[in-house]
Design an enzyme around this catalytic site. Structure first.
Site, PDB file in Angstrom:
ATOM      1  N   ARG A 105      69.226  -3.682 -65.978  1.00 18.88           N
ATOM      2  CA  ARG A 105      69.054  -3.563 -64.538  1.00 18.88           C
ATOM      3  C   ARG A 105      68.134  -4.660 -64.025  1.00 18.88           C
ATOM      4  NH1 ARG A 105      66.992   1.407 -60.945  1.00 18.88           N
ATOM      5  NH2 ARG A 105      65.103   1.067 -62.110  1.00 18.88           N
ATOM      6  N   THR A 109      67.081  -6.760 -57.693  1.00 18.09           N
ATOM      7  CA  THR A 109      68.260  -6.279 -56.946  1.00 18.09           C
ATOM      8  C   THR A 109      68.622  -4.846 -57.330  1.00 18.09           C
ATOM      9  OG1 THR A 109      69.802  -7.033 -58.629  1.00 18.09           O
ATOM     10  CG2 THR A 109      69.213  -8.620 -56.913  1.00 18.09           C
ATOM     11  N   ASP A 201      65.113  10.802 -72.765  1.00 16.69           N
ATOM     12  CA  ASP A 201      65.752   9.507 -72.952  1.00 16.69           C
ATOM     13  C   ASP A 201      66.573   9.548 -74.242  1.00 16.69           C
ATOM     14  OD1 ASP A 201      66.148   6.750 -73.947  1.00 16.69           O
ATOM     15  OD2 ASP A 201      64.995   6.206 -72.166  1.00 16.69           O
ATOM     16  N   ASP A 204      65.830   6.714 -76.861  1.00 13.26           N
ATOM     17  CA  ASP A 204      64.557   6.913 -77.555  1.00 13.26           C
ATOM     18  C   ASP A 204      64.652   8.064 -78.552  1.00 13.26           C
ATOM     19  OD1 ASP A 204      63.214   4.848 -76.377  1.00 13.26           O
ATOM     20  OD2 ASP A 204      62.271   6.077 -74.823  1.00 13.26           O
TER      21      ASP A 204
END
Ligand code: URA
Length: 210
Positions: A105, A109, A201, A204
């Site tokens: 990402r 933006t 997550d 993880d």
């Protein structure tokens, strides 16, 4: 597959998912359960895999028997957490071809940017199963499917462990032709884009990076 969203409510799927969600579940257990759960989900997602036939000898006579046209399946992992779902599907369909899509990402933006893309040849002739355990905001999933379509894929399914209502809506808007198969449609996203109640997550937890 006509439904846009399929939640696999098989008791084994739901039981394994409950263990995976729990904070105290170890990395080793999480990984093993992810593999098992993916196999159960893969059973559902591969329902319409093309069959071909081969001539075999039974102890009684010869016959034309159905076998999977395994070359026709492309399994695509959305990095990095998608890798945790590869083995489960490959144990069921060992001859499937495998691709990878890597996106990050852009912090300014907030748009997903491609850093890796490698998929099997003649992707347009194959049923593509894209795997990513968490369909959260849907941003990376939509971008990954965009890339697969640009590469020529026309028959795509999205396999995940958990989906959020926001992610499902985003996918439906962008890719109404891509069925989603999941073990659970959870309640919502939090302000950081994590699924609630979720499992944390996924990357993880499966790689032990936290
Ligand atoms: N990715 C994760 O690993 N977990 C979430 O809850 C959302 C996205």
């Amino acid at each position: 597959m006509s439904e846009h969203l399929t939640v696999v409510d098989h008791p084994l799927v739901q039981h394994k998912l409950t263990i995976m969600r729990q904070t105290e579940t170890s990395t080793a257990e999480f990984r093993q359960l992810l593999r098992e759960l993916t196999q159960l989900l893969a059973y559902e997602v591969t329902r319409e895999l093309p069959l071909t036939t081969t001539t075999i000898e039974t102890p009684m006579e010869s016959m034309e028997a159905p076998i999977l046209d395994g070359k026709k399946l492309a399994l695509v992992s959305i990095l990095r957490a998608g890798n945790g779902m590869l083995d489960g599907v490959l144990e069921l369909v060992p001859s499937a071809r495998v691709g990878f899509v890597g996106l990050y990402r852009d912090e300014e933006t907030l748009e997903p940017v491609q850093y890796y893309f490698k998929v099997p040849k003649q992707i347009s002739d194959r049923m593509v199963i894209a795997v990513d355990p968490m369909l959260a905001t849907g941003n990376s999933s939509v971008a990954a499917i965009d890339l697969l379509k640009e590469a020529g894929a026309t028959d795509i399914r999205f396999l995940c462990l958990l989906a959020s209502p926001e992610g499902v809506a985003r996918m439906k808007e962008a890719h109404p032709d891509v069925p989603i198969i999941t073990a659970s449609l959870d309640r919502e996203l939090n302000e950081k884009g994590y699924i609630l109640p979720g499992l944390g997550d996924a990357g993880d937890r499966m790689f032990g990076t936290k």
